[in-house]
Write a protein that holds these residues in place. Structure first.
Motif, mmCIF file in Angstrom:
data_model
loop_
_atom_site.group_PDB
_atom_site.id
_atom_site.type_symbol
_atom_site.label_atom_id
_atom_site.label_comp_id
_atom_site.label_asym_id
_atom_site.label_seq_id
_atom_site.Cartn_x
_atom_site.Cartn_y
_atom_site.Cartn_z
ATOM 1 N N ILE A 192 0.834 -1.203 0.000
ATOM 2 C CA ILE A 192 0.000 0.000 0.000
ATOM 3 C C ILE A 192 0.868 1.252 0.000
ATOM 4 O O ILE A 192 0.560 2.238 -0.686
ATOM 5 N N SER A 193 1.959 1.218 0.740
ATOM 6 C CA SER A 193 2.873 2.369 0.761
ATOM 7 C C SER A 193 3.527 2.569 -0.602
ATOM 8 O O SER A 193 3.743 3.710 -1.040
ATOM 9 N N VAL A 194 3.832 1.460 -1.286
ATOM 10 C CA VAL A 194 4.404 1.562 -2.630
ATOM 11 C C VAL A 194 3.397 2.203 -3.587
ATOM 12 O O VAL A 194 3.751 3.031 -4.424
ATOM 13 N N ILE A 195 2.121 1.838 -3.449
ATOM 14 C CA ILE A 195 1.086 2.439 -4.294
ATOM 15 C C ILE A 195 1.007 3.938 -4.037
ATOM 16 O O ILE A 195 0.900 4.744 -4.979
ATOM 17 N N ALA A 196 1.071 4.340 -2.774
ATOM 18 C CA ALA A 196 1.045 5.773 -2.457
ATOM 19 C C ALA A 196 2.216 6.482 -3.109
ATOM 20 O O ALA A 196 2.071 7.596 -3.641
ATOM 21 N N TRP A 197 3.378 5.844 -3.092
ATOM 22 C CA TRP A 197 4.557 6.454 -3.718
ATOM 23 C C TRP A 197 4.397 6.529 -5.234
ATOM 24 O O TRP A 197 4.726 7.528 -5.848
ATOM 25 N N ARG A 198 3.859 5.460 -5.826
ATOM 26 C CA ARG A 198 3.686 5.449 -7.285
ATOM 27 C C ARG A 198 2.690 6.514 -7.726
ATOM 28 O O ARG A 198 2.884 7.167 -8.746
ATOM 29 N N TRP A 199 1.621 6.696 -6.961
ATOM 30 C CA TRP A 199 0.630 7.694 -7.344
ATOM 31 C C TRP A 199 1.143 9.120 -7.148
ATOM 32 O O TRP A 199 0.578 10.061 -7.675
ATOM 33 N N SER A 200 2.210 9.240 -6.362
ATOM 34 C CA SER A 200 2.793 10.574 -6.192
ATOM 35 C C SER A 200 3.821 10.890 -7.273
ATOM 36 O O SER A 200 4.332 11.996 -7.326
ATOM 37 N N GLN A 201 4.113 9.888 -8.152
ATOM 38 C CA GLN A 201 5.089 10.077 -9.211
ATOM 39 C C GLN A 201 4.379 10.216 -10.557
ATOM 40 O O GLN A 201 3.724 9.271 -11.001
ATOM 41 N N PRO A 202 4.455 11.376 -11.214
ATOM 42 C CA PRO A 202 3.841 11.510 -12.535
ATOM 43 C C PRO A 202 4.613 10.712 -13.567
ATOM 44 O O PRO A 202 5.779 10.357 -13.369
ATOM 45 N N ILE A 203 3.939 10.372 -14.660
ATOM 46 C CA ILE A 203 4.623 9.689 -15.757
ATOM 47 C C ILE A 203 5.687 10.605 -16.325
ATOM 48 O O ILE A 203 5.421 11.755 -16.656
ATOM 49 N N SER A 204 6.910 10.110 -16.424
ATOM 50 C CA SER A 204 8.008 10.951 -16.873
ATOM 51 C C SER A 204 7.846 11.335 -18.330
ATOM 52 O O SER A 204 7.248 10.623 -19.132
ATOM 53 N N SER A 205 8.399 12.496 -18.656
ATOM 54 C CA SER A 205 8.302 12.982 -20.033
ATOM 55 C C SER A 205 9.054 12.071 -20.991
ATOM 56 O O SER A 205 8.674 11.917 -22.145
#
Length: 385
Positions: free
Chosen positions: A359-372
């Motif tokens: 769940i913590s990994v999901i929170a981190w992933r959702w805080s990372q936008p798709i890179s350009s």
């Protein structure tokens, strides 16, 4: 006119699934208490340790049947539900559950062998059991509500969506990247559900027989009160979710529930008196928040036609996990009866803590936008194709 309005309101309440769930939970509380006391009565002449081993062996077999028999029927009922018959995966398992309760009644009145309940568990599983019932309820409620009502996702303004990458569907990027990201999120959600479901399932399997041995040594009335306290957690978790979701994200909601259960079940391993038991249970007030919220997030990650089957697959995965945690918790409890009977609850607490990591990994992933770079690479691939 007033009578007609009242009748319409009453029909609307009966037509909803929530009263059905309340009645089912009440029936489950009574059934679980009765089954536990019948099993105890059938091995009353044994020593306490032998009684505990016999009861735990019975529940191991019974729970394995209940967990595994519904696999194929649940898949079939899920397909029927996805074709438009949304209430079928709810009604059919309840009919099987009714047969199971009638079987217990005959065991009590006619003094039939307790092994009859194994056959009753087979009939319950053939009807889909809770493996079909709970996904059916969740699917019906999810599809009957707006997406913003099911979770914290999309409950932000358009300006927040443009400025914040914290939500799974607010990322800017090509559909291919979002699909890939959602797939990883689904895997992480499944992992968290397996760890936490195993933690809760393993602990609850042992908790019933734990309270009827020394030092608690509960009678039927105390067992009933204990089960009632357990089902109060349904209400407190619901109210907690309503209160917290206004201020925190779904991921935080899940973590609150996991922390609540991990703390309470750890202290359960140290319980020696009734008041300590209820104190420990009070710490698990929000323990039922995680799995429904995980299902809610899963419904956000897949398309509507796949919602029912996805939730059912999750339920089936949890059933297969039972193949591991039910025998493991049972044998661990039997081997630690002499020196630390509550050790299984400590193990359960550890599993709940491990469930926080995906769940913590999901929170981190959702805080990372798709890179350009990823976006540009994908667009180049589309142009070359």
């Amino acid at each position: 006119m007033t009578t007609w309005s009242w009748c319409q309101s009453a029909f609307g309440v009966v037509h909803r699934v929530e009263p059905l769930v309340v009645l089912e939970q009440l029936g489950t509380s009574l059934f679980d208490t009765a089954l536990l006391m019948v099993v105890k009565d059938r091995c009353a002449n044994a020593t306490e340790d032998d009684q505990q081993r016999t009861m735990s062996d019975f529940y191991m077999v019974y729970n394995l049947i209940v967990q595994l028999m519904p696999i194929v029927p649940a898949l079939l009922l899920a397909k029927v539900g996805d074709r438009g018959w949304r209430r079928v995966p709810i009604v059919v398992p309840l009919c099987g559950y009714l047969v199971s309760t009638v079987a217990l009644l005959h065991v009590v009145l006619l003094r039939l062998p307790i092994q009859v309940m194994f056959a009753a568990a087979v009939l319950l599983g053939t009807s889909g059991g809770f493996c079909a019932y709970w996904p059916g309820v969740m699917t019906l409620v999810s599809l009957g509500s707006k997406a913003e009502s099911r979770s914290k996702v999309r409950q932000v303004s358009s300006e927040q969506e443009e400025s914040s990458p914290l939500l799974p569907h607010s990322d800017n990027g090509p559909p291919e990247m979002l699909t890939r990201k959602n797939t990883v999120n689904v895997i992480l959600l499944f992992s968290a559900a397996i760890l936490y479901g195993s933690s809760v399932g393993g602990a609850i399997e042992i908790l019933g027989i734990f309270v009827i041995k020394e030092p608690l040594h509960w009678n039927v009335n105390q067992v009933g009160y204990g089960n009632a306290a357990g089902f109060v957690i349904f209400l407190t978790s619901f109210l907690g979710a309503l209160a917290f979701r206004r201020y925190v994200s779904d991921v935080t909601l899940i973590l609150i529930g996991m922390i609540s259960f991990a703390t309470g079940i750890y202290f359960m391993s140290l319980v020696t008196t009734s008041y300590m038991f209820y104190l420990s249970r009070s710490l698990t007030l929000f323990a039922l928040i995680p799995l429904p919220t995980i299902r809610s997030l899963l419904s956000q990650q897949v398309s509507t036609p796949l919602c029912g089957i996805t939730l059912t697959v999750l339920q089936l995965v949890l059933r297969f996990a039972a193949l591991a945690y039910i025998p493991a918790f049972t044998k661990l409890y039997q081997r630690t009866l002499g020196w630390f009977p509550g050790f299984v609850f400590t193990v359960s607490s550890i599993l709940a803590v491990l469930g926080m990591f995906p769940i913590s990994v999901i929170a981190w992933r959702w805080s990372q936008p798709i890179s350009s770079e990823e976006t540009t690479e994908t667009r180049h691939e589309d142009v070359e194709d």
